[in-house]
Design an enzyme around this catalytic site. Structure first.
Site, mmCIF file in Angstrom:
data_model
loop_
_atom_site.group_PDB
_atom_site.id
_atom_site.type_symbol
_atom_site.label_atom_id
_atom_site.label_comp_id
_atom_site.label_asym_id
_atom_site.label_seq_id
_atom_site.Cartn_x
_atom_site.Cartn_y
_atom_site.Cartn_z
ATOM 1 N N ASN A 44 -49.403 0.410 -154.460
ATOM 2 C CA ASN A 44 -48.680 -0.438 -153.510
ATOM 3 C C ASN A 44 -49.553 -0.523 -152.260
ATOM 4 O OD1 ASN A 44 -46.973 -1.628 -151.702
ATOM 5 N ND2 ASN A 44 -45.280 -0.188 -151.994
ATOM 6 N N ARG A 72 -47.856 -3.467 -157.041
ATOM 7 C CA ARG A 72 -46.706 -4.084 -156.393
ATOM 8 C C ARG A 72 -47.251 -5.275 -155.599
ATOM 9 N NH1 ARG A 72 -43.377 -2.880 -151.027
ATOM 10 N NH2 ARG A 72 -41.786 -4.420 -151.448
ATOM 11 N N HIS A 127 -37.266 -7.565 -152.761
ATOM 12 C CA HIS A 127 -36.730 -6.326 -153.352
ATOM 13 C C HIS A 127 -36.382 -6.515 -154.833
ATOM 14 C CE1 HIS A 127 -34.961 -5.088 -149.162
ATOM 15 N NE2 HIS A 127 -36.144 -4.520 -149.324
ATOM 16 N N ARG A 145 -34.228 -6.208 -138.063
ATOM 17 C CA ARG A 145 -34.204 -7.661 -138.311
ATOM 18 C C ARG A 145 -32.798 -8.211 -138.119
ATOM 19 N NH1 ARG A 145 -37.004 -7.259 -144.102
ATOM 20 N NH2 ARG A 145 -38.271 -5.488 -143.511
ATOM 21 N N GLU A 185 -38.804 1.866 -157.813
ATOM 22 C CA GLU A 185 -39.625 0.665 -157.990
ATOM 23 C C GLU A 185 -40.925 0.981 -158.727
ATOM 24 O OE1 GLU A 185 -39.000 -2.031 -154.185
ATOM 25 O OE2 GLU A 185 -38.602 0.062 -153.750
#
Ligand code: ADP
Length: 423
Positions: A7, A91, A180, A241, A384
């Site tokens: 990743n 990823r 995601h 956010r 993940e």
């Protein structure tokens, strides 16, 4: 088959080395502060001592080389040689509308990723750097791209279309992509398994609640809607956010505060969310503590967060015409007893009722709905990296079966025959 999952971020590389014959993690670790002072490798071999190495790491290629050397190191390593690495899974954040599944990386895939940089200027370039570095360091090892957006590509046009001028959206590829995806896919499949449902015949709502947060509505294994949009900013209120706001606020604030595009972007991405509301922290542990001590803005931040999550779950029940399984995952979804309780409060009309006692758990896979409740509520810690490793294995095996070739593995997962992979 042994799969290295990478990743690559702008200044860091996270990795996990899997033996896919039993899905065991052989080692994991992190290269951080690439191109900065204090760069280092932290290597954690399973069953061996953790090892940390501070060294100048000017770029991703040097970082990946360090990882490979750590993996074969005599003392800290977990492989006898780099030849044991059968495949690398990356990823990859943005696959745009070009990738609806993971893909074997070749020149045309790399070109498409280049073309997508406009949509993910922060994330796709380091991903590409990682791919190119692996190509140079391990030229015979196949690489697979696993996209954060791919699982969401099943959304119908009614979910992904924004009500802006159609031609403008076509021209600039403006649409809901969702993110995601790897996590939503992993937890949806796992939750179906845990609750004894057939993923191809059930309605699942997955809540990935971390610092970044998103919810997906999944019908019979296919995403019907998801809360993140053109960028990971849309939807839920997050750590920093703003999530969904009236878009007219943006030009209003820009004008009133005399802000540039860069400044407003920073404000809505880095200074908003629960941090913006509370003025304290983006970390929910701090907020829960402050709220318990009577801080009203911390409590308001938690209330706004849970309100938006509830509202989104409700709208997805409408989209799916019901819900069989509600899933909580990621830092907050897995660990916050308070947040899960608040979200599920007052949703018994949907068959959602959780047991206080079963909910009293952190970071564990568990069904927390009350016995006999029509909607199963479950916690599934996301994974993940394992999803990426599984996808990498699947894509490589597909490719091999297309070319009438198969690898032979011994009981330890070591490959017996020669690698004859050409891209
Ligand atoms: P990301 O990957 O998006 O950075 P994570 O999935 O790691 O985020 O989640 C981070 C969030 O999870 C933080 O806001 C943190 O406060 C929250 N979190 C982690 N553990 C707990 C806990 N025990 N109680 C409440 N919140 C927690």
């Amino acid at each position: 088959m042994k799969v290295l999952v990478l990743n690559c971020g702008s200044s860091s590389i996270k990795y996990k080395m899997f033996n896919m014959s039993n899905e065991v993690v052989l080692a994991s670790g992190l290269v951080e502060r690439i191109g900065m002072d204090g760069s280092k490798l932290i290597h954690k071999p399973t069953d061996k001592d953790k090892y940390q190495f501070e060294v100048d790491i000017p770029n991703h290629e040097v970082g990946i080389n360090l990882i490979l050397n750590a993996l074969i190191d005599e003392t800290h390593g977990v492989l006898n040689s780099m030849d044991e690495i059968d495949a690398i899974g990356h990823r990859t954040v943005h696959g745009g509308d070009k990738f609806s599944d993971s893909v074997l990386i070749d020149e045309s895939v790399k070109q498409k990723l280049e073309d997508l940089i406009d949509l993910a200027p922060l994330h796709n370039p380091p991903g590409l750097m990682g791919i190119n570095a692996c190509e140079r360091l391990l030229p015979n090892v196949p690489q697979v791209g696993v996209f954060d957006t791919a699982f969401h590509q099943t959304m119908p046009a009614a979910s992904y279309t924004y009500a802006l001028p159609y031609e403008l959206c076509q021209k600039h590829k403006i649409r809901r992509y969702g993110f995601h995806g790897t996590s939503h896919k992993y937890v949806a499949y796992r939750a179906a398994e845990l609750t004894g449902k057939d993923i191809k015949n059930c309605k699942i709502i997955t809540c990935h609640l971390g610092n970044g947060a998103s919810i997906s509505a999944i019908n019979n294994g296919k995403v019907m809607d998801t809360s993140m949009g053109f960028t990971p900013l849309e939807g839920l209120v997050m750590g920093t956010r703003c999530g969904l706001i009236d878009p007219a606020i943006i030009p209003f604030v820009m004008e009133k505060e005399n802000l540039t595009t860069r400044k407003i972007n920073e404000l809505i991405n880095k200074k908003s969310g629960v941090l913006g509301i509370s003025g304290i922290s983006s970390d929910f542990r701090d907020l829960e503590e402050a709220a318990q001590n009577g801080n009203e803005r911390a409590q308001l931040a938690l209330d706004v967060f849970t309100h938006v999550v509830k509202k989104t779950i409700g709208s997805y029940v409408a989209i799916l015409n019901g819900v069989d399984v509600l899933v909580f995952t990621a830092g907050l979804g897995e660990n916050s007893i308070y947040i899960r309780e608040k979200i599920c409060e007052g949703m018994n009309y949907l068959g959602i009722t959780i047991s206080k006692q079963k909910n009293n758990v952190r970071g564990e896979e568990r069904i927390i709905s009350k016995e006999g409740a029509s909607t199963k509520v479950v916690i599934v810690p996301t994974n993940e990296e394992l999803m990426i490793a599984r996808d990498t294995k699947r894509i490589i095996e597909q490719q091999l079966s297309d070319s009438d070739f198969s690898w032979d593995y011994d009981s330890q997962g070591n490959r017996n025959n020669e690698k004859v992979f050409s891209l």
